[in-house]
Design an enzyme around this catalytic site. Structure first.
Site, PDB file in Angstrom:
ATOM      1  N   GLN A  79     -36.438 -19.189  69.974  1.00  0.00           N
ATOM      2  CA  GLN A  79     -36.801 -17.801  70.320  1.00  0.00           C
ATOM      3  C   GLN A  79     -35.544 -16.947  70.528  1.00  0.00           C
ATOM      4  OE1 GLN A  79     -39.534 -15.980  70.361  1.00  0.00           O
ATOM      5  NE2 GLN A  79     -40.863 -17.625  69.659  1.00  0.00           N
ATOM      6  N   SER A  80     -34.564 -17.105  69.671  1.00  0.00           N
ATOM      7  CA  SER A  80     -33.313 -16.354  69.800  1.00  0.00           C
ATOM      8  C   SER A  80     -33.509 -14.859  69.529  1.00  0.00           C
ATOM      9  CB  SER A  80     -32.286 -16.907  68.808  1.00  0.00           C
ATOM     10  OG  SER A  80     -31.170 -16.045  68.712  1.00  0.00           O
ATOM     11  N   ASN A  81     -33.148 -14.047  70.498  1.00  0.00           N
ATOM     12  CA  ASN A  81     -33.162 -12.589  70.290  1.00  0.00           C
ATOM     13  C   ASN A  81     -32.013 -12.174  69.389  1.00  0.00           C
ATOM     14  OD1 ASN A  81     -35.280 -12.002  72.325  1.00  0.00           O
ATOM     15  ND2 ASN A  81     -33.741 -12.841  73.719  1.00  0.00           N
TER      16      ASN A  81
ATOM     17  N   ALA B 196     -30.789 -13.902  66.886  1.00  0.00           N
ATOM     18  CA  ALA B 196     -31.161 -14.163  65.488  1.00  0.00           C
ATOM     19  C   ALA B 196     -32.022 -13.015  64.961  1.00  0.00           C
ATOM     20  CB  ALA B 196     -31.906 -15.493  65.385  1.00  0.00           C
TER      21      ALA B 196
END
Ligand SMILES: *Cc1c(COP(=O)(O)O)cnc(C)c1O
Length: 332
Positions: free
Chosen positions: A75-77, A79
């Site tokens: 859930q990387s913001n 990325a």
């Protein structure tokens, strides 16, 4: 410090608002709490990585890259914001996502940030936890280069000296807003992870001689490790800005009391903070970063660390998109 000397793509919605949180301040009965809205930086709902990417993606363009790569947790913001920048600039984007939680549920793996990565046209592959993800990314990048692609790789969180310039810029913007309205800021508090935000912010504040202490609430590493890592990047950023040696170890403060069981694993205090901000201020935090930062802010106020009569700015680093990846934790 003269940031115009560095290549930059001006795509962020700046300046972000600086607002007073009256109802939260009243509920806690301590200092006056302000919020710097870096959840509103624009591009695919915004967040703190947008400021860093203005400088990183300018470097990618200058190098003639046609493919941008980065890595992060599922859930990387970071990325998601990178994928949006790449789309806007007409570059391809490929992401490595690390499974740091082991969650099997559909929302975590496909909703929230992952859904937006795909909508922006990025491709991704996954890795099990515990690998050196920047090294993994370089291996994949080498393969793309062999196929003739011009690849620009961005480290996790966009945290190198180029990315940190975005937060030196935030220091300049925030101090300017405070000056314009006669607001004396006594403390800044925010969530710290890959360190670029705190490193850039502290370096910018030192370059301005603003004398505002910054407290990074860690979402992963232990205090001593986090402080060391922030210090290293801040020192390197000061070199790049042409003011070597302005940051000393005493300028860096981190607190790792609010990590809970680990990165990406929501805490009860964090979920309480999400509900408090949502119900009192109409603001959205996220389960991984800003809620833990806010949990630290709230607890430190309750413990009297930040006092009545002081003014504390909470830097909202964004991330609310991941709320949709954590449906289970929030509705349980
Ligand atoms: C990445 C991120 C942070 C941490 O910033 P770093 O520069 O990695 O320390 C905080 N909040 C959110 C929402 C983030 O996505």
């Amino acid at each position: 410090m003269h940031l115009a000397r560095f290549p930059r793509v001006h795509l962020a919605h700046l300046p972000t608002p600086l607002e007073r949180m009256d109802r939260l301040s009243e509920a806690l009965g301590g200092p006056e709490i302000w919020i710097k809205r870096d959840d509103c930086t624009g591009l695919s709902t915004g967040g703190n990585k947008t400021r860093k990417l203005e400088f990183l993606m300018a470097e990618a363009q200058a190098e003639g890259a046609d493919l941008v790569m980065t890595q992060g947790a599922t859930q990387s913001n970071h990325a998601r914001q990178t994928a949006a920048f790449a789309a806007r600039l007409g570059m391809n984007c490929h992401i490595l996502l690390e499974d740091r939680t082991g969650y099997k549920d559909e929302n975590y793996n496909h909703n929230g940030n992952v859904l937006l990565d795909v909508l922006h046209g990025a491709t991704y592959e996954t890795r099990n936890a515990g690998l050196d993800m920047n090294a993994e990314m370089e291996l994949v990048a080498e393969n793309f280069r062999k196929q003739g692609k011009k690849v620009y790789t961005i480290p996790g969180g966009g945290s190198n000296t180029t990315g940190a310039l975005g937060y030196a810029n935030c220091a300049l913007e925030l101090v300017g807003q405070a000056n314009d309205r006669g607001l004396v800021i006594d403390h800044i508090v925010h969530a710290t992870g890959s360190t670029g935000t705190q490193a850039g912010l502290v370096t910018g504040l030192k370059a301005l001689n603003a004398n505002i202490p910054v407290m990074g609430i860690s979402v992963r590493a232990a205090k001593a490790v986090q402080e060391e890592n922030v210090f290293k990047l801040a020192s390197a950023t000061a070199d790049v800005l042409g003011c070597p040696g302005i940051v000393s170890a005493q300028d860096i403060a981190a607190n790792s009391d609010y990590v809970g069981e680990g990165y990406g694993l929501p805490t009860e205090a964090g979920i309480d903070a999400i509900r408090m901000f949502a119900k009192l201020e109409g603001l959205l935090l996220d389960p991984v970063y800003s809620s833990k930062g806010a949990a630290g802010l709230i607890d430190l106020i309750r413990k009297g660390h930040y006092k009545k009569g002081e003014r504390v700015v909470f830097l909202h680093t964004g991330g609310s998109v991941s709320l949709f990846g954590y449906l289970n934790a929030l509705t349980a």
